[in-house]
Design a protein around this motif. Structure first.
Motif, PDB file in Angstrom:
ATOM      1  N   THR A   1      -8.439  -1.611   9.351  1.00 15.67           N
ATOM      2  CA  THR A   1      -7.887  -0.393   9.429  1.00 15.67           C
ATOM      3  C   THR A   1      -7.177   0.154  10.614  1.00 15.67           C
ATOM      4  OG1 THR A   1     -10.080   0.389   9.669  1.00 15.67           O
ATOM      5  CG2 THR A   1      -9.231   0.284   7.480  1.00 15.67           C
TER       6      THR A   1
ATOM      7  N   TYR B   1      -7.879  -3.745   2.017  1.00 14.65           N
ATOM      8  CA  TYR B   1      -7.511  -3.100   3.391  1.00 14.65           C
ATOM      9  C   TYR B   1      -6.099  -3.604   4.023  1.00 14.65           C
ATOM     10  CZ  TYR B   1     -12.108  -1.306   3.123  1.00 14.65           C
ATOM     11  OH  TYR B   1     -13.559  -0.643   2.718  1.00 14.65           O
TER      12      TYR B   1
ATOM     13  N   ARG C   1       0.792  -1.213  -0.106  1.00 19.09           N
ATOM     14  CA  ARG C   1      -0.018   0.122   0.195  1.00 19.09           C
ATOM     15  C   ARG C   1       0.954   1.299   0.018  1.00 19.09           C
ATOM     16  NH1 ARG C   1      -0.724   2.210   5.533  1.00 19.09           N
ATOM     17  NH2 ARG C   1      -0.208   0.893   6.836  1.00 19.09           N
TER      18      ARG C   1
ATOM     19  N   GLU D   1      -4.327   0.138  12.939  1.00 15.11           N
ATOM     20  CA  GLU D   1      -2.974  -0.410  12.827  1.00 15.11           C
ATOM     21  C   GLU D   1      -2.612  -0.561  14.224  1.00 15.11           C
ATOM     22  OE1 GLU D   1      -0.666   1.986  10.112  1.00 15.11           O
ATOM     23  OE2 GLU D   1      -2.071   2.578   9.080  1.00 15.11           O
TER      24      GLU D   1
ATOM     25  N   ASP E   1      -1.995  -4.541   4.074  1.00 11.73           N
ATOM     26  CA  ASP E   1      -0.557  -3.777   3.740  1.00 11.73           C
ATOM     27  C   ASP E   1      -0.157  -4.199   2.528  1.00 11.73           C
ATOM     28  OD1 ASP E   1      -0.831  -2.168   6.254  1.00 11.73           O
ATOM     29  OD2 ASP E   1      -0.167  -3.864   7.197  1.00 11.73           O
TER      30      ASP E   1
ATOM     31  N   LYS F   1      -3.062   5.377   3.171  1.00 16.85           N
ATOM     32  CA  LYS F   1      -3.555   4.759   4.252  1.00 16.85           C
ATOM     33  C   LYS F   1      -4.284   3.567   4.085  1.00 16.85           C
ATOM     34  CE  LYS F   1      -4.777   9.129   6.482  1.00 16.85           C
ATOM     35  NZ  LYS F   1      -5.825   9.980   6.507  1.00 16.85           N
ATOM     36  N   ARG F   2      -4.346   2.779   4.879  1.00 16.64           N
ATOM     37  CA  ARG F   2      -5.110   1.231   4.700  1.00 16.64           C
ATOM     38  C   ARG F   2      -6.274   1.709   4.229  1.00 16.64           C
ATOM     39  NH1 ARG F   2      -4.038  -2.313  10.042  1.00 16.64           N
ATOM     40  NH2 ARG F   2      -1.728  -2.758   9.531  1.00 16.64           N
TER      41      ARG F   2
END
Ligand code: SF4
Length: 945
Positions: free
Chosen positions: A470, A491, A116, A472, A493, A119-120
């Motif tokens: 989402t 969603y 990614r 983290e 990484d 952001k997620r």
């Protein structure tokens, strides 16, 4: 490709290879150069030359054989057909098998590892390389292991596609991190079977049955769809009668002699009424029950003052079920009394040739659904048809899992995110509750792998999964290992592309019939290249782009976690043939074929092949029955060596050695019996009593949460069946198969004409279906194929993507807007349905379907059964004509209500945290990954309760 005259090609053997006949199913001798006319060149006779390489389908768990036709001119797979030498599928496949070619050639497929870039969930991705992926995860996992945070590494699998490989990997790492999808799938049925016999799946011998009873449309719910379907028809052709209990007229029900559209959740009542008739009319197998049911335990525990005789047991048994009259069962189910009596008698007369099966559906839908499987097995016990020709065996009798070299010691850790204290008997991991547990602070995950698993879309309450993924802090690193885009991968990484069925190694065996076999999935282009003399070190070198296979990924990752071997991990991934060197995937399977499969080395030697070469040539092997018998295995006698140092418990007749039960005495002989505490079939379950559920110590009927008394049609309430599958789709993995979407591209709500009139809708009209936590808007399909009062919606369709050209395949997904409002509620609206698109495949511009279905699971709260842990899918809904502003595909969810429903179901559990023996779970019960026995004992005061 050129037009050539006949007789031009010369095979290495000197044999002239050309079209000799227009046969299908060529024999293996001709697989090295199979010649067919090119259909596209017709009417010219243009020959095409193929090498045919066997592999195993990956599109459901049945593991049917496929033959890949590799075009010698292009070096690409041209098509997949059935492998006639595969013992389970025998050359036949369902539509999903040949559609593997769509998955290989999908223009939308992920070809490189992605990381990614925003952001997620923001949808920004950049290409990365495998080295970076491996190093990132290895350092994270190594830190968790070294710092003894062994419950922070989790592998969460949807479709495993292998037997035992990952359990070995996780065992080698010493983590308790195996999570599965099973509690949205089959854990309830498994629990019912396990209580009886210690194995958690049934294996019916349909081909030899006289009467077959299927609870719900299991063929269409994807369980061994094709191999079992073949054998049911085989049984019918030999005279067997078929009854299908299903509120919906499935394809299976339409082929049956009896369609029994029961009210969902009433199945156990009907089955107990049948048991009552079989007992009353003396149709039961008296000798079998006397010998193999634990009636002595039951009498001793529950009727100690009664004569401890089998005759007295039978009298009590009749009394126990006296209330289950045909009239009562008819009232509960909506069936006629006559049909219940008629089928009960036919089952009784079928005797040891009564085959029965349930899997998802009724068991998966209802509170206490595990009782359906338990009571169905009761009928098999009454008829003495356990593991007989034409009967139903425990799956372990018809499945073969060969042992690999060097088995790791079980991990010394218990992960309460998987098996929490509230669910000591949960048959599988409490997977659906992971978002809630993490939110409550019960733990966190350092490294999380989802593998061929799409919980955002598949699980109930998908928005709770989005919120979890989402976060983290709770999930520090997440990789989605997947052959195809999924809503969950969005969603992650990292999105790591893995091979489809013809691009990977796996070993599989399934209980498709009364036999034991193994199937070898192999990456066909790698095999082809090797046959051409090329050296291929890793499968990704032969796959498209940089598509890996998991087996090699885990070997590489394990070496990086423990580069010098000091953690004791690396040794499990070193070659058994070249000590100290890295294991190759070929060596892993070579060792198994040489050492762990009875009969294979001899069969290979007959053809002057190594066992590995034999499996590469045929793709499967059936173990000779003399080396792996399949019937009445409970009656295997213990030999003198087994009995040395053993003691016999006088009251129970159990044979014990070193505190472990190894068998049971029956009529003076020492038998292996069943893998239960009593070594007999447990009509009476002391486990249920000891673990807080004495009222369920014997098979019974649990009132479902969707019992008719809870549903008021006058208020627009209905029972929703959201579980049924279409035989042409594969959960969320068929979005990349254009042929399958061409066949099935809508999931309307099935409504009976009587209900449609009450609601005021016709086929094609929009409906609003309101659940406990939200609603969705879908079209109605008015049909007599559903019983009144019940509505049904297939769970396959309604895939969505958040960006125009990235994410879920455009063959299958609508472009949607998904957002969370200020008040915390979620809304989804389709911006555009399915549209033609330009790609390398001209068919993408020819797409004719416009609506790809509606995603219903987002609007479902979790309903974990308090005993089995299974999500109970059926639910009460309100069905009405759509509101003025409703649009097709609208979804609305209120997470606060979802939380309330979760809390409510949690209150139904009976945690057993204060046991004097400290056990978290009965030691005898199966766990998919089983940590060390000492971890079953609670060490600390529970921190959550
Ligand atoms: S039944 Fe399953 S394994 Fe067999 S061809 Fe169909 S999808 Fe593949």
């Amino acid at each position: 490709m050129t037009e050539i005259p006949l007789q031009q090609h010369i095979a290495p053997s000197g044999e002239q290879m050309t079209v000799r006949d227009l046969a299908s199913c060529p024999s293996p001798e001709r697989w090295h150069d199979w010649v067919e006319y090119d259909a596209k060149a017709w009417p010219r006779r243009v020959e095409k030359h193929y090498e045919i390489i066997p592999t195993i389908c990956f599109n459901c768990e049945a593991a049917c054989g496929l033959l890949a036709y590799v075009d010698k001119e292009t070096g690409r797979v041209r098509k997949f057909e059935g492998n006639p030498y595969h013992p389970g599928s025998r050359g036949r496949n369902c539509a999903k098998g040949p559609a593997t070619i769509n998955q290989v050639n999908d223009p939308e497929r992920i070809l490189y590892p992605l990381k990614r870039a925003g952001k997620r969930g923001e949808g920004k991705w950049e290409r990365t390389n495998w080295e970076e992926v491996l190093e990132t995860f290895a350092s994270k996992i190594r830190a968790a292991i070294v710092e003894d945070r062994r419950d922070e590494v989790m592998y969460h699998v949807g479709r495993p596609g292998h037997d035992g490989y990952m359990e070995r990997v996780l065992g080698a790492w010493g983590v308790d991190g195996h999570n599965s999808h099973t509690n949205v799938c089959s854990s309830s049925a498994r629990f019912g079977y396990q209580l009886w016999c210690g194995a958690d799946r049934p294996s019916p011998d349909h081909a030899n049955a006289r009467f077959i009873l299927l609870i719900s449309s299991h063929l269409e719910t994807g369980h061994y769809f094709n191999p079992q379907a073949q054998r049911i028809i085989e049984g019918k052709m030999k005279g067997a009668r078929l009854a299908v209990m299903d509120p919906r007229l499935s394809n299976t029900a339409s082929m049956a002699d009896y369609w029994l559209p029961t009210w969902p959740g009433s199945e156990a009542a009907v089955l107990l009424a049948m048991a009552r008739i079989i007992l009353a009319e003396q149709l039961y197998n008296r000798e079998y029950m006397r010998r193999w049911v634990n009636w002595q335990d039951y009498l001793a525990a529950e009727h100690p003052d009664e004569p401890q005789t089998f005759d007295r047991f039978i009298e009590i048994l009749r009394d126990l079920y006296v209330d289950y009259t045909p009239a009562f069962a008819a009232k509960e189910s909506g069936l006629t009394e006559e049909s219940i009596v008629d089928i009960a008698r036919q089952i009784g007369h079928a005797g040891t040739a009564f085959a029965a099966h349930t899997w998802r559906a009724a068991s998966a839908g209802n509170l206490g659904g595990w009782q359906v499987a338990r009571v169905l097995w009761f009928l098999s016990v009454l008829t003495g048809s356990i593991g007989t020709p034409g009967g139903t065996a425990p799956n372990s009798w018809n499945k073969f899992i060969p042992a690999p070299f060097l088995k790791p010691r079980p991990a010394e850790v218990w992960n309460e995110l998987l098996f929490p204290p509230e669910y000591p008997l949960a048959n599988y991991e409490m997977s659906i509750l992971l978002p809630y547990f993490l939110k409550e602070g019960r733990g966190k995950l350092s490294a999380y792998f989802t593998r061929v698993y799409n919980p955002v879309w598949t699980n109930p309450d998908g928005t709770s999964w989005i919120e979890m993924l989402t976060n983290e802090e709770r999930i520090e690193l997440h990789a989605a290992l997947t052959p195809v885009w999924s809503e969950t991968a969005w969603y992650a990484d990292y999105v790591l592309p893995m091979g489809v069925g013809s691009e990977r190694h796996d070993l599989m065996s399934q209980e498709t019939h009364a036999a034991r076999w193994i199937g070898y999935r192999q990456p066909v282009l790698r095999v082809y290249k090797e046959h051409q003399g090329e050296t291929v070190q890793y499968t990704y070198q032969a796959n498209p782009g940089e598509v890996w296979e998991e087996d090699e990924f885990w070997i590489e990752l394990s070496w990086r976690i423990d580069p010098d071997g000091s953690l004791g991990i690396r040794k499990y991934f070193e070659s058994p043939y070249h000590p100290g060197q890295k294991l190759t995937i070929e060596e892993y399977y070579r060792w198994i074929f040489e050492n762990s499969v009875p009969g294979l080395p001899a069969a290979a030697a007959k053809e002057k092949l190594t066992p590995l070469a034999y499996m590469q040539k045929y793709g499967s092997f059936e173990i000779p029955q003399e080396q792996a018998p399949v019937y009445t295995l409970n009656e295997r006698e213990l030999d003198a060596a087994a009995l040395a140092d053993a003691q016999i418990d006088e009251r129970s007749d159990k044979i014990m050695r070193n505190g472990t039960t190894i068998g049971v005495m029956v009529d003076g002989k020492a038998y292996e019996g069943f893998p239960t505490p009593s070594r007999k079939l447990e009509f009476y379950s002391p486990t249920m009593k000891e673990w807080g559920w004495p009222e369920y110590a014997i098979p019974g009927y649990t009132l479902s949460h969707v019992h008719p008394s809870n549903i008021d049609h006058q208020r627009g309430e209905y029972l929703l069946i959201p579980t049924f599958r279409l035989p042409t789709l594969i959960h969320t993995r068929s979005g990349n198969a254009k042929w399958l979407y061409e066949i099935s591209n809508a999931n309307p709500v099935w409504v009976h004409p009587v209900d449609a009139e009450r609601i005021g809708v016709e086929t094609g009209d929009l409906l609003r279906v309101t659940t406990e936590i939200g609603y969705y808007v879908n079209r109605a399909w008015i049909t007599d194929g559903i019983r009144p009062g019940v509505v049904a919606c297939s769970h396959h369709l309604g895939r969505w993507r958040l960006e125009t050209s990235t994410g879920i395949d455009r063959w299958s997904s609508a472009l949607v807007q998904l957002g969370k409002e200020q008040d915390g509620t979620w809304h989804m609206r389709q911006l555009e349905g399915i549209r033609p698109f330009e790609s390398d495949d001209p068919d993408s511009a020819r797409i004719f379907w416009r609506e790809g279905g509606v995603h219903q699971n987002l609007t479902f709260p979790v309903h974990p059964d308090p005993i089995s842990g299974m999500h109970c899918w059926h639910q009460k809904v309100t069905v009405e004509a759509a509101h003025a502003n409703d649009r097709y595909g609208d979804v609305y969810v209120d997470p606060r209500k979802a939380q309330e429903v979760y809390q409510h179901w949690l209150t139904m559990t009976r945690p057993q945290v204060n046991r004097s023996d400290g056990l978290r779970r009965p030691l005898w019960m199966i766990r998919p990954y089983r940590p060390a026995a000492n971890t079953f004992k609670r060490q600390l005061v529970d921190r959550h309760l």
